[in-house]
Design an enzyme around this catalytic site. Structure first.
Site, PDB file in Angstrom:
ATOM      1  N   GLU A  39      45.462 -18.997  29.952  1.00  0.00           N
ATOM      2  CA  GLU A  39      46.789 -18.409  29.291  1.00  0.00           C
ATOM      3  C   GLU A  39      47.319 -17.192  30.214  1.00  0.00           C
ATOM      4  OE1 GLU A  39      46.554 -19.365  24.486  1.00  0.00           O
ATOM      5  OE2 GLU A  39      45.336 -17.504  25.121  1.00  0.00           O
ATOM      6  N   CYS A  81      49.881 -17.232  16.445  1.00  0.00           N
ATOM      7  CA  CYS A  81      50.611 -15.981  16.717  1.00  0.00           C
ATOM      8  C   CYS A  81      52.256 -16.347  16.927  1.00  0.00           C
ATOM      9  CB  CYS A  81      50.211 -15.367  17.901  1.00  0.00           C
ATOM     10  SG  CYS A  81      49.706 -16.506  19.399  1.00  0.00           S
TER      11      CYS A  81
END
Lengths: 643, 643
Positions: free
Chosen positions: A307, A408
């Site tokens: 990521e 998230c």
């Protein structure tokens, strides 16, 4: 509602002590419908309730209840499950400041009560660690996310206090922050969290409480990172920015959300401590990151694996990650630099990120979300892998999903939309600066008196922005408008007729009379954007933009029988806007003959066939994947791609 | 040496009962120096001893000793540490067959003794599971790698028995396989291993023992995969090929090594059971995978994240994974299809993979190895992250490393090089087929008598292959030579003068006389290879190949002051071979002006500057990174890349 009705000018997410520009509160700027006002309403009516229902259904809220109860329990969700509730508290708090009392207030109060009850006597608060049957506190700085969760709690508390005047959650946050200062201060544990976040929160808590030790602790965490306190692991120390001291780095690297939260907190520390060396380092990091490691959508994060940011110019469209949270975090970083410097380039990036990342994530019904935001979808998104709770197990899923095991992003979208009014405009001693164009009312007390502006616009559907002065001090006021970097040919009319203005900032200083209008016309002709030749992954391709929106070619718009991979753009024919439909001329390539091997001695890469062409509409990227399963690309190969 | 000197014709890695071609043994084909013979010598003198020293130093061997001892111990290394020892046993066994007795035999015997002593009474053998203080056996099919390790043990045992005639390890393998058949048979646990490997091993054990239940068990595992017995996780069921039954799939997908080992085992099952439907499915999978998911190097695996195949035509050079083990596994799959069908395309891919993956991995000293094989190195490889044992913690490291925490690749290179003689040629009822060209002696007993051939060549440095008949039966024999797919313009001279021959296979049938020679001249002019236009990641680029070798542009060969990203290839000028130096004309681009944003309204992607050009040599890809830190690319942008 446990609120004391404070003056609403306290409802501001970020309040630096110094800087070129001062923020305005959610009371000072209210959006009135339009692109963003509608999304704020969607947020309160759908996104927040949807997210609340999931954190409840999955027993992430119950973790807090059980932690308060003291009985042994099985923790549900990931290490950071608490933080999703905190972000929703933040979102509902801003929403309260924006809309006044709503049905959400009851949820908000209940969440706050639960988490206050779950706090340990010494201030620590995390539902996964520290009880006799659990892992010990602070036994896993890599993945435990304890300080990360604290950061979100503190941000929520600051928001709640500023939005409602209530102190209950603020007191929880102070107690927690005091615990952190004791544990991790100069003489405490020489550790940082694997995921930056508490830094930005501690500075804001300092700003709201004036408690210096919170700022000092944030500075300690900023200075400590990059000294190798986190263990080496397979993605390298850069993953958690522990490879280099913050002030020594020249570009963002590693996990994108981690890097951007850290950078935002470091700007806060630099501003509050007058550390111009640190601030300069962060400006350089922003500049190099935007020039070399950012997608045309404003998306950040080139790797699925970690990521993470890629190396310079590694911006593959089909393996782009561009996590929605990285978009939110990028806004946080840019906003702080905008306040510190007043430079419009930071607002330019915020605009790009808002329209092409934040707006892209939620579906029109506010009930599904992109977690990653790819620039090229090659195959129709299949069914996402869901776990037994019906939750998507993979953030990089190619479709919008209702909820994620690592969830998230939806709460991050929620808190951003709820507080969006605060990112529209700022003020300084001379007047007001409008950074983002949205139908809105801006009212703020200047030293010389009250200034009230009504911004009337359908932007970005149309390019006219009308700023009407409803009330103004008697003395001269400077009104500044951002002219986006892409807006070559913008026209300003301050009452004396139209005049061309250049990208950057345009200012008008005078004693305004109520009823006066300023007109800014931004050129919304669709335009081509060509990539720097060092971006290997999109060589020979072009993208289309219109105003702040990036456009995409979606397979559902192709003539029957065409596949996305058959389409080349005839760039010489340009791009046209037919009453709002952005259209390009596409030429089909002869589907390559089926071959056993895709590398050939002859260059047959320009096998276009003139008889096979069509004008095809593009869609704003943020509205792709709303008409069923499709393939999509932003970067479209041109008809002649090779010599 | 605990060996019975069996007839060496048993030293064959793969022995199908039926098929178009029959394999030859390591005794039948011996390499005599040259490109591959030298590497075989490097393998015995350096690679194998190096690997042995690491598995010893890291206490992976000690795991076996301690398991035999029965005392409680702490397991060292990963779940599959045992398997590295097994692959080295396999390598040393083939090496024994190739070279006769060597110093390695002592290590080989000691390893076998240790693992035999570690076997549980019921046949189970794994050092990480099943003891009272350990995780239970078969408690983690996802990541436990128990059956995977068994597979490598069985392959080692088959190799050891075939190479030496010894039965000690074979008996261990039989007992282990019996245990597996009991546990996982039709009425046993309905499970498969998260990592395919035991399938290919069980079929070979069947071939060596004629014990039908081993074949049946392999078939059970093949048929069971794709029925969803493995859990869903974030990379999807395709990661371990549990998304679709093997016979229903049309292309390889998921983790590349897993997919290829599985495919190899499935070919074995199809061949031994006469399952033409299954064989056809695998041929189709091979075809689609090679046509759409394979790099020009033969490398497979486009993703770092899950070490997996990408979607069709997702072949990014800079994020290529191309694990060395996937190259070995691809050879295993192709070799089995070559034996089954006799089609030269399988040998073509083996050649490509040998020269550009297998040969690339080890450094010239045999002491460091590429794990991943990138096609584009953008930045000078930094220092690899090493753990406290000095072991690289990341397989995707951009440099060759001495050893890895996940160190599957070096032992896989070792067993492949040791057995390479067996992949050079085959026979059938009519005669012999030569698939790979290397200085070698080929001697085999045909039905009509002994055939002995001496292959004399400097290939791939030069294109002449001389096959001299040293001995031949009196009756006609067919000698077939592969003409690689790239070899347009090959010339054959069977004694009657040169004649052009086409890619594929060329055969000569006659009664050969000792002393007769056949000359094959393969055209080794360097050539351009252009990508299918659907491979977005290398649009506007070209690669250079020469014979079976892919070439690369390495920064150390650039004129002073040039960076790799400044270089464009003037494809119109062609590629030349100056006495072995493959050279292209490069044109420098004006370094783009530093810009705050890498996307511009004007297309300036062809900023070449005629005054800035040079003839620059390329290097064979397998020999890049041998002259210090450098950047490198195989795909070179052409001078005009966009309209």
């Amino acid at each position: 509602m446990q609120s004391v009705h404070l003056p609403l000018h306290n409802a501001v997410p970020v309040t630096p002590a110094t800087g070129a520009l001062s923020p305005l509160s959610l009371a000072a700027v209210s959006l009135a419908g339009g692109f963003w006002g509608d999304r704020q309403n969607l947020n309160s009516s759908a996104i927040i309730p949807h997210a609340v229902s999931w954190v409840t259904r999955l027993d992430w809220v119950a973790n807090l209840e059980k932690a308060a109860g003291g009985e042994k329990y099985e923790h549900r969700g990931r290490e950071f499950a608490d933080s999703e509730i905190y972000k929703l508290i933040e979102a509902m708090s801003w929403e309260h400041a924006r809309s006044g009392e709503t049905e959400l207030d009851e949820v908000l109060d209940a969440f706050i009560d639960k988490l206050a009850a779950a706090q340990d006597p010494d201030g620590y608060l995390h539902t996964l660690f520290g009880r006799p049957w659990q892992q010990p506190r602070y036994s896993d700085f890599k993945w435990g996310h304890e300080l990360y969760c604290f950061g979100h709690l503190i941000q929520a508390a600051v928001a709640n206090h500023r939005a409602t005047g209530a102190t209950k959650l603020l007191n929880v946050a102070r107690k927690l922050a005091d615990h952190v200062c004791t544990m991790f201060g100069e003489h405490g544990l020489n550790k940082v969290c694997g995921h930056a976040e508490i830094e930005v929160a501690l500075v804001e808590l300092y700003r709201v409480t004036n408690e210096r030790r919170y700022l000092d602790q944030a500075k300690i965490f900023i200075e400590r990172r990059g000294t190798g306190t986190l263990p080496l692991f397979e993605f390298g120390q850069a993953y958690w920015q522990d490879d280099l001291p913050v002030r020594a780095a020249t570009v963002l690297r590693g996990h994108a959300v981690r890097a951007l939260y850290l950078a935002a907190g470091a700007v806060d520390v630099a501003v509050e401590t007058g550390d111009s060396e640190l601030l300069d380092a962060l400006k350089l990091q922003w500049q190099n990151t935007v020039a070399r490691r950012t997608y045309i959508t404003g998306g950040m994060g080139s790797h699925h694996m970690d990521e993470a940011f890629g190396e310079d110019f590694v911006l593959p469209p089909d393996r782009s990650y561009c996590e929605t949270c990285a978009g939110v975090a990028s806004m946080m970083f840019s906003w702080r630099l905008l306040l510190a410097t007043g430079e419009t380039k930071y607002a330019d990036l915020i605009e790009r990120t808002l329209y092409n990342i934040v707006a892209t994530s939620p579906a029109p019904d506010g009930k599904t979300f992109f977690y990653a935001n790819t620039l090229h979808q090659r195959t129709n998104a299949g069914t996402a892998p869901l776990n037994d709770d019906g939750v998507c197990i993979r953030g990089g899923s190619s479709g919008r999903e209702a909820w994620f095991e690592v969830s998230c992003c939806p709460p991050n979208v929620a808190r951003t939309l709820a507080s969006l009014g605060a990112y529209i405009a700022t003020k300084d001693d001379q007047g007001v600066q409008i950074h983002q164009y949205a139908a809105s009312r801006i009212q703020t007390q200047l030293a010389s008196g009250l200034l009230v502006l009504d911004v009337d616009t359908n932007y970005p559907a149309t390019g006219r922005i009308k700023v009407a002065v409803a009330e103004s001090p008697d003395s001269p006021v400077t009104l500044s408008l951002r002219v986006p970097a892409w807006a070559q040919g913008a026209i300003l009319d301050t009452g004396d007729g139209p005049e061309p203005v250049s990208p950057g900032s345009v200012s008008v200083t005078r004693s305004f009379q109520p009823g006066e209008e300023i007109l800014l016309d931004l050129p919304l002709e669709p335009r081509f954007s060509w990539p720097d030749e060092r971006i290997d992954a999109v060589r020979g391709c072009v993208a289309v933009e219109r105003g702040p929106e990036v456009f995409a070619l979606e397979s559902v718009d192709l003539p029957a029988g065409w596949e996305l991979e058959d389409a080349r753009i005839d760039a010489a024919s340009g791009v046209t806007d037919n009453e709002g439909a952005v259209t390009v001329k596409l030429v089909g390539v002869r589907p390559p003959a089926e071959s056993d091997w895709p590398f050939a001695p002859a260059n047959n890469s320009d096998g276009t066939d003139g008889s096979f062409q069509a004008d095809v509409p593009l869609v704003p990227y943020h509205s792709w994947a709303e008409r069923g399963s499709s393939t999509m690309r932003i970067w479209i190969p041109t008809t002649a791609t090779s010599s």
